[in-house]
Design an enzyme around this catalytic site. Structure first.
Site, PDB file in Angstrom:
ATOM      1  N   CYS A 119       0.707  -0.956  -0.018  1.00  0.00           N
ATOM      2  CA  CYS A 119       0.219  -0.130   0.076  1.00  0.00           C
ATOM      3  C   CYS A 119       1.066   1.255  -0.174  1.00  0.00           C
ATOM      4  O   CYS A 119       1.364   1.537   0.965  1.00  0.00           O
ATOM      5  CB  CYS A 119      -0.983  -0.014   1.039  1.00  0.00           C
ATOM      6  SG  CYS A 119      -1.939   1.578   1.729  1.00  0.00           S
ATOM      7  N   CYS A 159      -0.159   3.940   2.693  1.00  0.00           N
ATOM      8  CA  CYS A 159       0.222   3.530   4.160  1.00  0.00           C
ATOM      9  C   CYS A 159       1.734   3.896   4.197  1.00  0.00           C
ATOM     10  O   CYS A 159       2.027   4.356   5.102  1.00  0.00           O
ATOM     11  CB  CYS A 159       0.255   1.812   4.082  1.00  0.00           C
ATOM     12  SG  CYS A 159      -1.505   1.204   3.989  1.00  0.00           S
TER      13      CYS A 159
END
Length: 135
Positions: free
Chosen positions: A49, A52
């Site tokens: 991600c 993230c």
């Protein structure tokens, strides 16, 4: 974005963090941590991600600012090597990462999914922690 190398405090390939204030944990640790009297902010994240990874510097700064008032931890989900962590994602109906859940005395009191800037995240935490400013 700063360069991060294997062996440093975090490795960008996996976005694994081990600093004094911000750390990766597993499901069994989270169970114990949220039962404490101190509030806990949990980031549910995935190694693939990009958003993230972008949140990492924000979380590191906030972990320093809220030191002593709040624990900030990261729980990796969608990783076949840590299937127990996915139980948290299922419990809270996580559909996207990063997802943030704020716990106080074992109860989830607030949460959201997606990116947030440092100022936005600090204001959100302050609001949900009863107006206590970071120190």
């Amino acid at each position: 974005m700063r360069a991060v190398f294997p062996g440093s405090k975090h490795d960008a390939r996996f976005c694994v963090t081990q600093t004094a204030r911000l750390r990766d944990i597993e499901a069994n640790e989270l169970n114990e941590l949220i039962r404490d009297n101190k509030p806990v902010l949990v980031e549910l994240w995935a190694s693939w991600c990009g958003p993230c990874k972008a949140m990492l510097p924000v979380l590191e700064t906030l972990a320093e600012e809220f030191s002593g008032q709040l624990d900030i931890v990261k729980l990796e989900i969608f990783n076949p090597e840590m299937p127990g962590n996915d139980d948290w994602a299922k419990l809270f109906g996580v559909r996207s990462v990063p997802t943030f859940i704020l716990f106080d005395r074992g109860t989830d009191i607030a949460g959201f999914a997606g990116l947030a800037g440092q100022g936005e995240m600090k204001a959100w935490l302050t609001k949900h922690l009863g107006g206590a400013e970071a120190g």
